[in-house]
Motif scaffolding. Structure first.
Motif, PDB file in Angstrom:
ATOM      1  N   TRP A  33       0.823  -1.218   0.000  1.00 51.37           N
ATOM      2  CA  TRP A  33       0.000   0.000   0.000  1.00 51.37           C
ATOM      3  C   TRP A  33       0.852   1.261   0.000  1.00 51.37           C
ATOM      4  N   SER A  37       0.411   3.704  -3.121  1.00 51.61           N
ATOM      5  CA  SER A  37       0.004   5.104  -2.942  1.00 51.61           C
ATOM      6  C   SER A  37       1.088   6.053  -3.446  1.00 51.61           C
ATOM      7  N   VAL A  68      -6.995   8.232   0.840  1.00 54.05           N
ATOM      8  CA  VAL A  68      -5.983   8.015   1.880  1.00 54.05           C
ATOM      9  C   VAL A  68      -6.435   8.526   3.245  1.00 54.05           C
ATOM     10  N   ALA A  71      -6.304   6.283   6.394  1.00 54.51           N
ATOM     11  CA  ALA A  71      -4.994   6.109   7.031  1.00 54.51           C
ATOM     12  C   ALA A  71      -4.772   7.192   8.084  1.00 54.51           C
TER      13      ALA A  71
END
Length: 115
Positions: A33, A37, A68, A71
């Motif tokens: 990830w 990203s 995102v 996160a």
């Protein structure tokens, strides 16, 4: 936005452990990830830099900023019991708003009119 995304994308590859630590565990392999990203940020930065793809890049960047965000929420939860960590994580949450707003303005062609 091009500079912000470009620098962030490069940093994903230079210091991946920083980003690995904010990937929610339920997503699986954090390094995957982190790199994915980073590639997405570099792709958005490239699209924003090219006039022919700038508006598409704005749309992709806005979607990325929204994507995102979990996160950032996970980071708040992770650092909740550390006053300093919690304060930093909470301070980051509202920073997504102007990034989405700038990206959306680029997508709508409004950023070009203000140049």
């Amino acid at each position: 936005m091009t500079g912000i995304l470009g620098l962030a994308g490069i940093t994903h590859f230079l210091r991946p452990e920083t980003f690995d630590s904010i990937v929610p565990p339920r997503l699986g392999n954090p390094r995957f990830w982190t790199y994915a990203s980073g590639v997405a940020e570099l792709g958005c930065a490239t699209m924003l830099a090219v006039p022919a793809t700038r508006r598409l890049g704005g749309t992709a960047s806005a979607a990325l900023m929204v994507g995102v965000f979990p996160a950032n929420i996970y980071t708040v939860k992770k650092h909740w019991h550390s006053p300093r960590g919690r304060a930093i994580a909470l301070a980051r949450l509202p920073l997504q708003v102007p990034l989405v707003w700038m990206s959306w303005n680029i997508a709508g062609g409004r950023a070009e009119a203000s140049r």
